[in-house]
Scaffold this motif. Structure first.
Motif, PDB file in Angstrom:
ATOM      1  N   ARG A   1      -4.991  11.056 -24.936  1.00  0.00           N
ATOM      2  CA  ARG A   1      -4.301  11.612 -23.771  1.00  0.00           C
ATOM      3  C   ARG A   1      -5.130  11.408 -22.510  1.00  0.00           C
ATOM      4  NH1 ARG A   1      -0.442  16.099 -24.363  1.00  0.00           N
ATOM      5  NH2 ARG A   1       0.098  16.401 -26.544  1.00  0.00           N
ATOM      6  N   SER A   2      -6.426  11.636 -22.619  1.00  0.00           N
ATOM      7  CA  SER A   2      -7.283  11.518 -21.437  1.00  0.00           C
ATOM      8  C   SER A   2      -7.301  10.089 -20.907  1.00  0.00           C
ATOM      9  CB  SER A   2      -8.703  11.974 -21.770  1.00  0.00           C
ATOM     10  OG  SER A   2      -9.314  11.101 -22.706  1.00  0.00           O
ATOM     11  N   ALA A   3      -7.324   9.112 -21.816  1.00  0.00           N
ATOM     12  CA  ALA A   3      -7.312   7.708 -21.387  1.00  0.00           C
ATOM     13  C   ALA A   3      -5.995   7.372 -20.692  1.00  0.00           C
ATOM     14  CB  ALA A   3      -7.534   6.796 -22.586  1.00  0.00           C
ATOM     15  N   ARG A   4      -4.899   7.828 -21.277  1.00  0.00           N
ATOM     16  CA  ARG A   4      -3.584   7.602 -20.648  1.00  0.00           C
ATOM     17  C   ARG A   4      -3.530   8.286 -19.277  1.00  0.00           C
ATOM     18  NH1 ARG A   4      -0.431   7.873 -26.060  1.00  0.00           N
ATOM     19  NH2 ARG A   4       0.587   5.831 -26.131  1.00  0.00           N
ATOM     20  N   CYS A   5      -4.044   9.502 -19.226  1.00  0.00           N
ATOM     21  CA  CYS A   5      -4.027  10.245 -17.970  1.00  0.00           C
ATOM     22  C   CYS A   5      -4.834   9.518 -16.899  1.00  0.00           C
ATOM     23  CB  CYS A   5      -4.586  11.645 -18.199  1.00  0.00           C
ATOM     24  SG  CYS A   5      -4.662  12.668 -16.724  1.00  0.00           S
ATOM     25  N   ALA A   6      -6.021   9.015 -17.258  1.00  0.00           N
ATOM     26  CA  ALA A   6      -6.855   8.310 -16.280  1.00  0.00           C
ATOM     27  C   ALA A   6      -6.152   7.070 -15.748  1.00  0.00           C
ATOM     28  CB  ALA A   6      -8.184   7.941 -16.931  1.00  0.00           C
ATOM     29  N   LEU A   7      -5.504   6.313 -16.632  1.00  0.00           N
ATOM     30  CA  LEU A   7      -4.758   5.124 -16.192  1.00  0.00           C
ATOM     31  C   LEU A   7      -3.606   5.508 -15.275  1.00  0.00           C
ATOM     32  CD1 LEU A   7      -4.725   3.161 -19.566  1.00  0.00           C
ATOM     33  CD2 LEU A   7      -5.887   2.433 -17.469  1.00  0.00           C
ATOM     34  N   ASP A   8      -2.894   6.572 -15.608  1.00  0.00           N
ATOM     35  CA  ASP A   8      -1.787   7.019 -14.757  1.00  0.00           C
ATOM     36  C   ASP A   8      -2.290   7.531 -13.422  1.00  0.00           C
ATOM     37  OD1 ASP A   8       0.216   6.338 -16.444  1.00  0.00           O
ATOM     38  OD2 ASP A   8       0.756   8.366 -17.068  1.00  0.00           O
ATOM     39  N   MET A   9      -3.469   8.131 -13.404  1.00  0.00           N
ATOM     40  CA  MET A   9      -4.060   8.562 -12.138  1.00  0.00           C
ATOM     41  C   MET A   9      -4.316   7.365 -11.228  1.00  0.00           C
ATOM     42  SD  MET A   9      -6.770  11.602 -13.098  1.00  0.00           S
ATOM     43  CE  MET A   9      -6.223  13.310 -13.269  1.00  0.00           C
ATOM     44  N   MET A  10      -4.817   6.296 -11.788  1.00  0.00           N
ATOM     45  CA  MET A  10      -5.072   5.086 -10.997  1.00  0.00           C
ATOM     46  C   MET A  10      -3.768   4.499 -10.469  1.00  0.00           C
ATOM     47  SD  MET A  10      -8.257   4.591 -10.635  1.00  0.00           S
ATOM     48  CE  MET A  10      -9.881   4.881 -11.360  1.00  0.00           C
ATOM     49  N   ARG A  11      -2.720   4.482 -11.303  1.00  0.00           N
ATOM     50  CA  ARG A  11      -1.425   3.970 -10.856  1.00  0.00           C
ATOM     51  C   ARG A  11      -0.821   4.866  -9.775  1.00  0.00           C
ATOM     52  NH1 ARG A  11      -1.053   2.070 -16.398  1.00  0.00           N
ATOM     53  NH2 ARG A  11      -0.417   4.133 -17.121  1.00  0.00           N
ATOM     54  N   ALA A  12      -0.940   6.188  -9.968  1.00  0.00           N
ATOM     55  CA  ALA A  12      -0.418   7.116  -8.959  1.00  0.00           C
ATOM     56  C   ALA A  12      -1.181   6.969  -7.651  1.00  0.00           C
ATOM     57  CB  ALA A  12      -0.514   8.555  -9.478  1.00  0.00           C
ATOM     58  N   LEU A  13      -2.482   6.687  -7.743  1.00  0.00           N
ATOM     59  CA  LEU A  13      -3.286   6.514  -6.530  1.00  0.00           C
ATOM     60  C   LEU A  13      -2.862   5.273  -5.758  1.00  0.00           C
ATOM     61  CD1 LEU A  13      -5.675   7.622  -4.899  1.00  0.00           C
ATOM     62  CD2 LEU A  13      -7.167   6.096  -6.214  1.00  0.00           C
ATOM     63  N   GLU A  14      -2.475   4.211  -6.476  1.00  0.00           N
ATOM     64  CA  GLU A  14      -1.991   3.002  -5.803  1.00  0.00           C
ATOM     65  C   GLU A  14      -0.761   3.313  -4.964  1.00  0.00           C
ATOM     66  OE1 GLU A  14      -1.285  -0.046  -8.645  1.00  0.00           O
ATOM     67  OE2 GLU A  14      -3.383  -0.194  -9.295  1.00  0.00           O
ATOM     68  N   GLU A  15       0.181   4.072  -5.530  1.00  0.00           N
ATOM     69  CA  GLU A  15       1.375   4.444  -4.777  1.00  0.00           C
ATOM     70  C   GLU A  15       1.018   5.370  -3.620  1.00  0.00           C
ATOM     71  OE1 GLU A  15       5.235   4.705  -3.507  1.00  0.00           O
ATOM     72  OE2 GLU A  15       4.319   3.314  -4.935  1.00  0.00           O
ATOM     73  N   PHE A  16       0.097   6.263  -3.857  1.00  0.00           N
ATOM     74  CA  PHE A  16      -0.363   7.178  -2.822  1.00  0.00           C
ATOM     75  C   PHE A  16      -0.966   6.408  -1.655  1.00  0.00           C
ATOM     76  CE2 PHE A  16      -3.800  10.007  -1.177  1.00  0.00           C
ATOM     77  CZ  PHE A  16      -3.017  11.061  -0.735  1.00  0.00           C
ATOM     78  N   ASN A  17      -1.761   5.374  -1.950  1.00  0.00           N
ATOM     79  CA  ASN A  17      -2.394   4.577  -0.899  1.00  0.00           C
ATOM     80  C   ASN A  17      -1.388   3.703  -0.166  1.00  0.00           C
ATOM     81  OD1 ASN A  17      -5.066   5.473  -1.022  1.00  0.00           O
ATOM     82  ND2 ASN A  17      -5.550   4.135  -2.748  1.00  0.00           N
ATOM     83  N   ARG A  18      -0.333   3.258  -0.852  1.00  0.00           N
ATOM     84  CA  ARG A  18       0.703   2.477  -0.165  1.00  0.00           C
ATOM     85  C   ARG A  18       1.390   3.330   0.896  1.00  0.00           C
ATOM     86  NH1 ARG A  18       1.559  -0.338  -5.172  1.00  0.00           N
ATOM     87  NH2 ARG A  18       2.977   1.293  -5.922  1.00  0.00           N
ATOM     88  N   LEU A  19       1.661   4.577   0.556  1.00  0.00           N
ATOM     89  CA  LEU A  19       2.282   5.470   1.530  1.00  0.00           C
ATOM     90  C   LEU A  19       1.336   5.746   2.699  1.00  0.00           C
ATOM     91  CD1 LEU A  19       3.970   8.064  -0.890  1.00  0.00           C
ATOM     92  CD2 LEU A  19       5.076   6.225   0.401  1.00  0.00           C
ATOM     93  N   ARG A  20       0.060   5.890   2.403  1.00  0.00           N
ATOM     94  CA  ARG A  20      -0.910   6.124   3.466  1.00  0.00           C
ATOM     95  C   ARG A  20      -1.036   4.899   4.369  1.00  0.00           C
ATOM     96  NH1 ARG A  20      -4.459  10.277   3.239  1.00  0.00           N
ATOM     97  NH2 ARG A  20      -6.146   9.060   4.177  1.00  0.00           N
ATOM     98  N   ALA A  21      -0.993   3.714   3.757  1.00  0.00           N
ATOM     99  CA  ALA A  21      -1.077   2.480   4.554  1.00  0.00           C
ATOM    100  C   ALA A  21       0.116   2.362   5.493  1.00  0.00           C
ATOM    101  CB  ALA A  21      -1.155   1.272   3.628  1.00  0.00           C
ATOM    102  N   ASP A  22       1.305   2.745   5.027  1.00  0.00           N
ATOM    103  CA  ASP A  22       2.492   2.702   5.882  1.00  0.00           C
ATOM    104  C   ASP A  22       2.358   3.637   7.078  1.00  0.00           C
ATOM    105  OD1 ASP A  22       3.598   0.906   4.136  1.00  0.00           O
ATOM    106  OD2 ASP A  22       4.823   2.398   3.074  1.00  0.00           O
ATOM    107  N   GLN A  23       1.543   4.673   6.909  1.00  0.00           N
ATOM    108  CA  GLN A  23       1.320   5.644   7.986  1.00  0.00           C
ATOM    109  C   GLN A  23       0.080   5.307   8.809  1.00  0.00           C
ATOM    110  OE1 GLN A  23       1.002   9.289   5.785  1.00  0.00           O
ATOM    111  NE2 GLN A  23       3.137   9.262   5.086  1.00  0.00           N
ATOM    112  N   GLY A  24      -0.548   4.176   8.492  1.00  0.00           N
ATOM    113  CA  GLY A  24      -1.746   3.772   9.211  1.00  0.00           C
ATOM    114  C   GLY A  24      -2.965   4.599   8.872  1.00  0.00           C
ATOM    115  N   ARG A  25      -3.001   5.152   7.665  1.00  0.00           N
ATOM    116  CA  ARG A  25      -4.119   6.002   7.264  1.00  0.00           C
ATOM    117  C   ARG A  25      -5.018   5.268   6.271  1.00  0.00           C
ATOM    118  NH1 ARG A  25      -1.124  11.337   5.275  1.00  0.00           N
ATOM    119  NH2 ARG A  25      -3.238  12.225   5.329  1.00  0.00           N
ATOM    120  N   GLU A  26      -6.252   5.670   6.236  1.00  0.00           N
ATOM    121  CA  GLU A  26      -7.245   5.020   5.379  1.00  0.00           C
ATOM    122  C   GLU A  26      -6.956   5.312   3.909  1.00  0.00           C
ATOM    123  OE1 GLU A  26     -12.148   4.866   4.887  1.00  0.00           O
ATOM    124  OE2 GLU A  26     -11.198   6.101   6.434  1.00  0.00           O
TER     125      GLU A  26
END
Length: 424
Positions: A302-327
């Motif tokens: 579960r922890s390994a799956r969770c860590a991978l999903d965290m990385m994928r969720a972070l990619e989407e999170f950063n795409r939204l931040r990039a659209d807003q001009g945020r670091e």
């Protein structure tokens, strides 16, 4: 409560099934007025009982209102103790300051048979001839009725008179039973409200730490938490933002606080989806647990799956931040499995469920070694995950307190042959 010498004293209880006469059958205006007054007060009683929040206050008001409705010298309200299934006196009202002794036989009749008991003159009533509790106190008239809610016995109400012979009749018993019915509804509603309030408070507390499905099981009683310290195998996941200090220097504090709150919202949601427990936040670091406080047989996977999903969720999170001009944000994750002491730790005023032990320190060390976007797990986590996790070996590392270097691995993915992810 006094045990009596005979049990036959209440074998002929008066049924409360009799009704007030229809208006067409009443010839005596005084009787009609008296009955109307009693019904009026009973109606007002039902209105007043519904607004009390505290159980003790409610019980006192029930007895006080019954005193206004029925002339008596003393009254007692008792509730059933869920542990002993016996009556426990909760509120007493009397005109004289003296000890009240209740007949065990009468109470048993009410408790076991759920029947109302009436004696119009207990001093000469053959049923009570051997009842010491009645004879010693000179009780002439007595009534005892059950507090029933949908056939569930909540308690009983007792009233007696030491002065008047025939102080109570069957209409008084009917009215007293009606009061008891209204009181039982109010008591049950009060107990239910307390239960809901307790569960809401409990749910709010656990919702900050556990996934919603685990919260439901704990609140419903399907799962229990061991608040004392216990030794158990736990998988710890540490996720830390890389370069956070530099980001804090480049952006106003208000913006950084908002960024952390948004980031934590995303990460904790992923953690809960995989059945993990939020241990704590340490600055910009999240610490999650798998296998505590609720045991999970597949915690390492579960922890390994969770860590991978965290990385994928972070990619989407950063795409939204990039659209807003945020670091964008980069994180590293470290995971380790080992024996820990898990339990509620803290002062007498503040307790927090957490884990302590060498295994926790190793997980923190692995997190510090992880590069941005990297998930580092220990050999113990890899072995306990079975053949399902795809990894790349990394150079062994020295850990304080250990003579042998620690083998570590970078997680690349989960094999298709792995069992489906569980959300419990």
């Amino acid at each position: 409560m006094t045990p009596d010498q005979v049990q036959s004293q209440v074998q002929s209880s008066v049924s409360a099934s009799s009704r007030f006469l229809p208006a067409s059958d009443i010839k005596d205006v005084a009787t009609l007025r008296a009955d109307y007054e009693k019904l009026r007060i009973a109606h007002e009683l039902s209105q007043r009982l519904s607004i009390d929040a505290e159980l003790d206050t409610l019980l006192q008001k029930i007895v006080d209102e019954a005193f206004q409705l029925i002339r008596a010298d003393r009254a007692v309200i008792l509730l059933v103790d869920p542990e002993t299934d016996d009556f426990v006196p909760r509120y007493v009202r009397q005109k004289r300051d003296e000890e009240i002794r209740l007949s065990r036989s009468i109470l048993d009749e009410v408790r076991l048979k759920k029947r109302a008991v009436l004696s119009s003159d207990a001093m000469v009533d053959e049923r009570f001839k051997a009842a010491k509790s009645i004879i010693m106190q000179g009780i002439r008239s007595t009534m005892c009725v059950p507090l029933l809610y949908n056939d569930k016995l909540l308690g009983a109400m007792h009233m007696d008179s030491m002065l008047a012979t025939g102080a109570f009749n069957e209409r008084d018993l009917l009215l007293f039973s009606g009061i008891a019915t209204q009181a039982a509804v109010a008591i049950e509603n009060n107990l239910l409200a307390q239960k809901i309030e307790h569960e809401a408070s409990k749910r709010a507390q656990f919702q900050r730490l556990l996934s919603p499905n685990l919260v439901d099981q704990i609140v419903s009683g399907q799962l229990t938490l061991n608040q004392g310290g216990s030794r158990r195998e736990v998988t710890m996941l540490f996720a830390d933002i890389r370069g956070f200090t530099g980001m804090s220097e480049r952006h106003p504090p208000e913006e950084m606080v908002a960024t952390l709150n948004e980031y934590f919202e995303v990460m904790v949601d992923v953690l809960f989806r995989h059945g993990g427990t939020l241990d704590k936040y340490v600055g910009d670091e999240i610490i999650g647990l798998f296998g505590a406080p609720v045991e999970l047989p597949d915690a390492p996977l579960r922890s390994a799956r969770c860590a991978l999903d965290m990385m994928r969720a972070l990619e989407e999170f950063n795409r939204l931040r990039a659209d807003q001009g945020r670091e964008k944000i980069n994180i590293g994750i470290g995971v380790n499995t080992g024996l820990c002491i898990a339990g509620a730790i803290g002062s007498s005023r503040t307790l927090q469920y957490t884990v302590i032990g060498d295994a926790v320190n190793i997980a923190a060390r692995l997190c510090s070694l992880a590069k941005p976007g990297e998930i580092i797990i220990s050999e113990s986590t890899l072995q306990l995950s079975g053949p399902h996790v795809i990894v790349e070996p990394r150079q062994t590392v020295k850990v304080r307190g250990r003579t042998e270097p620690l083998k570590i691995y970078a997680v690349q993915g989960i094999r298709d042959t792995a069992p489906p992810a569980s959300r419990s």
